[in-house]
Design an enzyme around this catalytic site. Structure first.
Site, mmCIF file in Angstrom:
data_model
loop_
_atom_site.group_PDB
_atom_site.id
_atom_site.type_symbol
_atom_site.label_atom_id
_atom_site.label_comp_id
_atom_site.label_asym_id
_atom_site.label_seq_id
_atom_site.Cartn_x
_atom_site.Cartn_y
_atom_site.Cartn_z
ATOM 1 N N HIS A 36 0.826 -1.205 0.000
ATOM 2 C CA HIS A 36 0.000 0.000 0.000
ATOM 3 C C HIS A 36 0.867 1.265 0.000
ATOM 4 O O HIS A 36 1.567 1.543 0.971
ATOM 5 C CB HIS A 36 -0.884 -0.027 1.250
ATOM 6 C CG HIS A 36 -1.840 1.098 1.361
ATOM 7 N ND1 HIS A 36 -1.888 1.924 2.467
ATOM 8 C CD2 HIS A 36 -2.806 1.532 0.523
ATOM 9 C CE1 HIS A 36 -2.839 2.817 2.309
ATOM 10 N NE2 HIS A 36 -3.418 2.608 1.136
ATOM 11 N N HIS A 78 -0.892 10.611 -2.625
ATOM 12 C CA HIS A 78 -2.217 10.188 -2.179
ATOM 13 C C HIS A 78 -3.144 11.341 -1.820
ATOM 14 O O HIS A 78 -4.218 11.495 -2.408
ATOM 15 C CB HIS A 78 -2.116 9.247 -0.979
ATOM 16 C CG HIS A 78 -3.460 8.856 -0.444
ATOM 17 N ND1 HIS A 78 -4.067 9.510 0.609
ATOM 18 C CD2 HIS A 78 -4.331 7.889 -0.839
ATOM 19 C CE1 HIS A 78 -5.246 8.967 0.842
ATOM 20 N NE2 HIS A 78 -5.427 7.985 -0.020
#
Length: 280
Positions: A36, A78
């Site tokens: 991730h 992100h």
């Protein structure tokens, strides 16, 4: 990587590996270990350090986030704004907005994206999507790219498809090895990308449990349904598989949750700590 930095990382990794080994078995064959934002539990997320560490830990995929700068460069980041993981407020004080899309790539290259995580990563820079691909293209680690859900972007799915289209050798090799997929929280973005690159597996991200109607609709065009692990149970996994799709769950960091998800037969586990499953 400096010897000091490498030593710190190795020591922490060794300690975590010992802690996890007693509770989590090696990943089942066929279960994809998806890092991730790279190995973001051990290095600053979405940086070269996190990507390279995930490769070293033999993650099956790195999961990244695709955003676009003011001058059109696709970058791996992100959050919609940059205050949490960079020194943007110090480098560019009093800017009216700190969104990625309000800065040029030349400006973003000045930011420190590592010090927030640990002093040993001071000076770690932001990287582009092209950089990510350069770091993984000659490895056994694939790419799971998330099209940013930040609502102010228009046409970013098309931009990303065009970027990949310009890398035919990489795309062909990655698809042949089942090492490339794209996902999004936004149905419109996922379908837009899928229309342009139908050969690339496409997934729909969901923080909630998808309904039966949603699953049936998704099965008409999507290859993956990727829900939050906390809403995932055996019935959902079985139904996704019955409809011919894969299921990757996120973000699974606790050993007990990893065991439960593996026991349900999910296809992939998205985690900040890929080494806890690969034991590397």
């Amino acid at each position: 990587m400096s010897k000091k930095r490498a030593g710190v990382v190795a020591a922490v990794l060794s300690g975590l590996a010992l802690a996890f080994t007693s509770t989590v078995a090696h990943a089942d064959e066929g279960l994809d270990v998806i890092a991730h934002r790279g190995s973001s539990g051990m290095a600053p997320e979405n940086t070269a350090a996190a990507i390279d560490l995930a490769v070293d830990q033999r993650a099956d995929f790195v999961e990244i986030d695709v955003q676009r700068t003011k001058d059109g460069k696709l970058v791996n980041f992100h959050d919609c704004t940059m205050e949490r993981t960079t020194d943007v407020e110090e480098v560019f004080p009093n800017r009216p907005s700190y969104r990625v899309s309000d800065f040029t790539w030349a400006e973003l290259r000045r930011l420190d994206a590592g010090s927030w995580f640990h002093d040993n990563f001071a000076g770690e820079r932001l990287i582009t999507v092209d950089d990510v691909i350069s770091h993984i293209r000659n490895t056994d680690t694939g790419l799971l790219a998330e099209i940013s859900p930040c609502g102010h972007y228009v046409g970013i799915a098309t931009d990303f498809a065009q970027n990949l289209t310009g890398k035919p050798r990489y795309v062909q090799r990655a698809l042949a090895r089942e090492q490339l997929a794209v996902q999004s929280f936004q149905v419109d973005d996922a379908q837009e990308f899928h229309a342009l690159m139908p050969d690339v597996p496409i997934g729909f991200l969901d923080a909630d449990r998808p309904t039966e109607q949603e699953l049936v609709q998704l099965s008409q065009w999507a290859d993956q349904v990727n829900p939050q692990h906390t809403v995932t149970d055996q019935a959902l996994v079985d139904r996704v598989h019955e409809l011919g799709m894969d299921i990757n769950v996120w973000t699974v960091d606790e050993p007990g949750a990893m065991r439960r998800m593996a026991g349900l037969g999910v296809d992939g586990i998205i985690t900040d700590f890929p080494q806890s499953l690969t034991q590397r």
